[in-house]
Design an enzyme around this catalytic site. Sequence first.
Site, PDB file in Angstrom:
ATOM      1  N   SER A   1       0.841  -1.190   0.000  1.00  0.00           N
ATOM      2  CA  SER A   1       0.000   0.000   0.000  1.00  0.00           C
ATOM      3  C   SER A   1       0.889   1.257   0.000  1.00  0.00           C
ATOM      4  CB  SER A   1      -0.959  -0.041   1.192  1.00  0.00           C
ATOM      5  OG  SER A   1      -2.006   0.883   1.045  1.00  0.00           O
TER       6      SER A   1
ATOM      7  N   ASP B   1      -9.562  -6.014  -4.457  1.00  0.00           N
ATOM      8  CA  ASP B   1      -9.061  -4.982  -3.540  1.00  0.00           C
ATOM      9  C   ASP B   1     -10.063  -3.828  -3.500  1.00  0.00           C
ATOM     10  OD1 ASP B   1      -7.685  -2.880  -2.262  1.00  0.00           O
ATOM     11  OD2 ASP B   1      -5.742  -3.645  -2.937  1.00  0.00           O
TER      12      ASP B   1
ATOM     13  N   HIS C   1      -7.290  -6.008   0.237  1.00  0.00           N
ATOM     14  CA  HIS C   1      -6.194  -5.068   0.484  1.00  0.00           C
ATOM     15  C   HIS C   1      -5.315  -5.466   1.667  1.00  0.00           C
ATOM     16  CE1 HIS C   1      -4.251  -1.247  -0.251  1.00  0.00           C
ATOM     17  NE2 HIS C   1      -4.334  -0.926   1.030  1.00  0.00           N
TER      18      HIS C   1
END
Length: 275
Positions: free
Chosen positions: A102, A230, A258
């Site tokens: 991320s 995601d 995610h």
Amino acid sequence: MTETMVTAGPLRLWTERTGDPGRPAVLLIMGSSAQGYSCPDTLVDRLVDRGVQVIRYDHRDTGLSSVVDVDRHPYGLSDLAADALAVLDAYRLPSAHIAGASMGGMIAQWLGVHAPDRVRSLTLLSTSPMGARPGDLPPPADRFLEHLADTAGDPPGVDADVALFRVMNGDVRPFDEPACRAMLERCWARAVDPSAAAHHGLIARMAGPDLRTPLSTITAPTTIVHGDRDPVVPLAHGEALAAAIPHAELHVVPGMGHVYCSPGLPELIAGLIRL
């Protein structure tokens, strides 16, 4: 396994090394507001089994690392990248395999662009091109945005984070709530100032020209790992990365969201990290 506080300019960062110090190193860089322990232990252990040492750390404003007065000392992605380099320097590592998730994946891209000599390989997990502007790529899923809106006034804590992680896990793979809750309880118990992690939400306002350097300048062997479910960073972001970075390999993980809170998923991800 050893824990060490390292110096990054005026800050101190908590770090942990697992595995033989004589082996090549993997530096794990976690996402926004996330401590090093948000990376599952099983992922770390599987990487060590693959023959490397693994270093994870708490970003500034998370866990046991220094808390920053952001009004007096605002910071951006390049400052967090400098923290990552300070960790490598503290361990006397000229270079390492870099795996970022991320926001950590954006930090990893920054290192690949601006500190290529420190990067043996890149693995970009569930992330977006670091120079992407709002509107360039699809927004988060409605159900994720609705969850944020519905819980905006709720008190922070483990229960709130478990509910958030359940949504971020996606809607296909099973959610391992006991493992996720144990991880979050561990993180909340050791945070010097849990509220400081929210400072990472200000980073987008500190975007500079260094983030707009073309990703085509990355020379490190690169693997992109992205889930097709995601809800935070849709798959199109991973596809855009694969198109932008020369010779990058894209691995799409069916049903993955995610976060890595499904049984067996941390081990699968560890097997895809480029070494």
